[in-house]
Design an enzyme around this catalytic site. Sequence first.
Site, PDB file in Angstrom:
ATOM      1  N   TYR A 162      95.597  50.690  69.144  1.00 34.38           N
ATOM      2  CA  TYR A 162      94.642  52.188  68.292  1.00 34.38           C
ATOM      3  C   TYR A 162      94.456  53.002  68.457  1.00 34.38           C
ATOM      4  CZ  TYR A 162      92.504  48.371  65.192  1.00 34.38           C
ATOM      5  OH  TYR A 162      92.900  47.968  63.668  1.00 34.38           O
ATOM      6  N   ARG A 207      97.418  55.450  67.140  1.00 27.51           N
ATOM      7  CA  ARG A 207      96.980  55.887  65.832  1.00 27.51           C
ATOM      8  C   ARG A 207      96.317  56.915  65.683  1.00 27.51           C
ATOM      9  NH1 ARG A 207      95.329  50.856  62.508  1.00 27.51           N
ATOM     10  NH2 ARG A 207      94.737  52.139  60.758  1.00 27.51           N
ATOM     11  N   GLN A 234      88.864  52.894  51.909  1.00 30.55           N
ATOM     12  CA  GLN A 234      89.167  51.926  53.192  1.00 30.55           C
ATOM     13  C   GLN A 234      89.939  52.504  54.092  1.00 30.55           C
ATOM     14  OE1 GLN A 234      91.718  48.788  50.655  1.00 30.55           O
ATOM     15  NE2 GLN A 234      92.261  50.513  49.328  1.00 30.55           N
ATOM     16  N   ASN A 235      90.062  53.644  54.197  1.00 28.43           N
ATOM     17  CA  ASN A 235      90.783  54.149  55.704  1.00 28.43           C
ATOM     18  C   ASN A 235      89.516  54.356  57.041  1.00 28.43           C
ATOM     19  OD1 ASN A 235      92.600  54.755  53.739  1.00 28.43           O
ATOM     20  ND2 ASN A 235      92.465  57.036  53.713  1.00 28.43           N
ATOM     21  N   HIS A 239      86.210  50.454  55.713  1.00 27.04           N
ATOM     22  CA  HIS A 239      87.550  49.677  56.803  1.00 27.04           C
ATOM     23  C   HIS A 239      86.688  50.234  58.117  1.00 27.04           C
ATOM     24  CE1 HIS A 239      90.443  47.524  53.686  1.00 27.04           C
ATOM     25  NE2 HIS A 239      88.574  47.096  53.818  1.00 27.04           N
ATOM     26  N   CYS A 243      81.014  47.104  71.774  1.00 25.72           N
ATOM     27  CA  CYS A 243      80.340  46.700  72.551  1.00 25.72           C
ATOM     28  C   CYS A 243      80.625  45.429  71.609  1.00 25.72           C
ATOM     29  CB  CYS A 243      78.994  46.461  73.064  1.00 25.72           C
ATOM     30  SG  CYS A 243      78.740  45.079  74.357  1.00 25.72           S
ATOM     31  N   CYS A 275      76.613  43.565  73.141  1.00 25.23           N
ATOM     32  CA  CYS A 275      75.458  43.137  72.989  1.00 25.23           C
ATOM     33  C   CYS A 275      75.628  44.612  71.713  1.00 25.23           C
ATOM     34  CB  CYS A 275      74.428  44.645  73.629  1.00 25.23           C
ATOM     35  SG  CYS A 275      75.511  46.730  74.165  1.00 25.23           S
ATOM     36  N   CYS A 304      81.702  48.384  77.318  1.00 23.65           N
ATOM     37  CA  CYS A 304      81.034  49.619  77.195  1.00 23.65           C
ATOM     38  C   CYS A 304      79.907  49.706  77.691  1.00 23.65           C
ATOM     39  CB  CYS A 304      79.612  47.518  77.276  1.00 23.65           C
ATOM     40  SG  CYS A 304      77.539  48.873  75.908  1.00 23.65           S
ATOM     41  N   PRO A 354     102.648  56.813  44.389  1.00 22.31           N
ATOM     42  CA  PRO A 354     104.132  57.576  44.231  1.00 22.31           C
ATOM     43  C   PRO A 354     104.932  56.353  44.308  1.00 22.31           C
ATOM     44  CG  PRO A 354     103.721  57.919  46.452  1.00 22.31           C
ATOM     45  CD  PRO A 354     102.444  57.858  45.388  1.00 22.31           C
TER      46      PRO A 354
HETATM   47  P1  OAD Z   1      98.459  50.242  51.893  1.00 25.78           P
HETATM   48  O1  OAD Z   1      99.475  50.411  53.132  1.00 25.78           O
HETATM   49  O2  OAD Z   1      98.452  48.978  51.404  1.00 25.78           O
HETATM   50  O3  OAD Z   1      99.051  51.611  50.473  1.00 25.78           O
HETATM   51  C1  OAD Z   1      99.476  52.291  50.602  1.00 25.78           C
HETATM   52  C2  OAD Z   1      99.516  52.956  49.075  1.00 25.78           C
HETATM   53  O4  OAD Z   1      99.121  54.524  48.795  1.00 25.78           O
HETATM   54  C3  OAD Z   1     100.699  52.195  48.524  1.00 25.78           C
HETATM   55  O5  OAD Z   1     100.726  51.763  47.140  1.00 25.78           O
HETATM   56  C4  OAD Z   1     101.448  53.721  48.664  1.00 25.78           C
HETATM   57  O6  OAD Z   1     102.423  53.573  47.659  1.00 25.78           O
HETATM   58  C5  OAD Z   1     100.961  54.935  48.207  1.00 25.78           C
HETATM   59  N1  OAD Z   1     101.265  55.952  49.172  1.00 25.78           N
HETATM   60  C6  OAD Z   1     102.654  56.437  50.246  1.00 25.78           C
HETATM   61  N2  OAD Z   1     102.396  57.390  50.330  1.00 25.78           N
HETATM   62  C7  OAD Z   1     101.478  58.305  49.449  1.00 25.78           C
HETATM   63  C8  OAD Z   1     101.304  59.981  49.043  1.00 25.78           C
HETATM   64  N3  OAD Z   1     101.849  60.184  49.810  1.00 25.78           N
HETATM   65  N4  OAD Z   1     100.243  60.045  48.434  1.00 25.78           N
HETATM   66  C9  OAD Z   1      99.481  58.489  47.691  1.00 25.78           C
HETATM   67  N5  OAD Z   1      99.620  57.184  47.850  1.00 25.78           N
HETATM   68  C10 OAD Z   1     100.759  57.073  48.524  1.00 25.78           C
HETATM   69  O7  OAD Z   1      97.379  50.786  52.900  1.00 25.78           O
HETATM   70  P2  OAD Z   1      95.741  50.212  52.021  1.00 25.78           P
HETATM   71  O8  OAD Z   1      96.312  50.011  50.088  1.00 25.78           O
HETATM   72  O9  OAD Z   1      94.950  51.399  52.217  1.00 25.78           O
HETATM   73  O10 OAD Z   1      92.877  47.387  56.666  1.00 25.78           O
HETATM   74  O11 OAD Z   1      95.853  49.177  52.582  1.00 25.78           O
HETATM   75  C11 OAD Z   1      94.031  48.571  52.719  1.00 25.78           C
HETATM   76  C12 OAD Z   1      94.397  47.818  54.065  1.00 25.78           C
HETATM   77  O12 OAD Z   1      95.371  47.228  54.147  1.00 25.78           O
HETATM   78  C13 OAD Z   1      94.284  48.960  55.095  1.00 25.78           C
HETATM   79  O13 OAD Z   1      92.165  49.671  55.225  1.00 25.78           O
HETATM   80  C14 OAD Z   1      93.437  48.547  56.058  1.00 25.78           C
HETATM   81  C15 OAD Z   1      95.218  47.306  55.524  1.00 25.78           C
HETATM   82  O14 OAD Z   1      95.759  46.106  56.392  1.00 25.78           O
HETATM   83  C16 OAD Z   1      92.366  46.792  57.299  1.00 25.78           C
HETATM   84  O15 OAD Z   1      93.280  47.158  58.672  1.00 25.78           O
HETATM   85  C17 OAD Z   1      91.566  45.910  56.789  1.00 25.78           C
HETATM   86 ZN    ZN Z   2      77.130  46.292  75.469  1.00 24.95          ZN
END
Ligand code: OAD
Ligand code: ZN
Length: 249
Positions: free
Chosen positions: A68, A71, A102-103, A120, A128, A131, A150, A217
């Site tokens: 993390y 990232r 979802q970001n 998400h 924590c 707590c 924490c 795309p």
């Molecule tokens: P994904 O990685 O599953 O999907 C990303 C989508 O963006 C795909 O359909 C790609 O084709 C598209 N893509 C790629 N480049 C792009 C660009 N430049 N412009 C537009 N679209 C583009 O990501 P999410 O659907 O967000 O969850 O994934 C859902 C969840 O799965 C996330 O929130 C995360 C992951 O595991 C958790 O961590 C709980």
């Molecule tokens: Zn705590």
Amino acid sequence: MNEDVIEKVAEMIASSKYIVAFTGAGVSADSGVPTFRGPGGLWEKYSPEELASPWGFQRDPLLVWKWYAWRMRIIERAEPNAAHKLLASLEREGKVKAVVTQNVDGLHQRAGSKNVIELHGNIWRARCTVCGYKWILKTAPKDEELPLRCPKCGSLARPDVVWFGEPLPRDALERAIDEMQKADLVIVIGTSGVVEPAASLPLMAKEQGARLINVDPSPNRYDSVADIVIRERADPFARKLAQRLNINV
Ligand code: OAD
Ligand code: ZN
């Protein structure tokens, strides 16, 4: 993508009263933040079970925290792109009412969006495990500081994000459902649409009569239900649309 498509999208925006955006990792891809699925996606190289599940965290909290923090360093260097900025502008104009995302990267907020519903969680918040205290991280922690503890009780903390097998924050899910029910146009940008329950939200809006624009795309789950499919990356699409709408991005 030809001008007719941009024209059609502009017309749909003009004729809508309540626009809701639904975004996923793809909206931040052009900012340099990797997606999860597809070519070069994080799940090609890393295991979701090990890095994004309660089980993985219990097994190796340091490994999960390091991933993390890595990232966070990428996100820290990233700037919002034209798609984030266009959504923020359209919200200021009163057209876009909410961004349901979802970001966890916070780029929508950095672009100026106000009503951002994070399904998400947020990578810049820690929580924590004992707590429940939550706090904001201003910068990515250094590896030597990990795993974070924490500040209130000293117990092990975790990123305040949703992992596989965990429920979505109730408040966020309820607000998102409410926005989808009000929407007459949903603009889906950059999500594969495979992670439930988030992925069903645009379908819910569609069933209730909203129109759907799908910007990706690559083919995705929404292709068959969308009113328009735009096979284009988020940033160039948003640039073209912004130009047509006379919006600076
Ligand atoms: P994904 O990685 O599953 O999907 C990303 C989508 O963006 C795909 O359909 C790609 O084709 C598209 N893509 C790629 N480049 C792009 C660009 N430049 N412009 C537009 N679209 C583009 O990501 P999410 O659907 O967000 O969850 O994934 C859902 C969840 O799965 C996330 O929130 C995360 C992951 O595991 C958790 O961590 C709980
Ligand atoms: Zn705590």
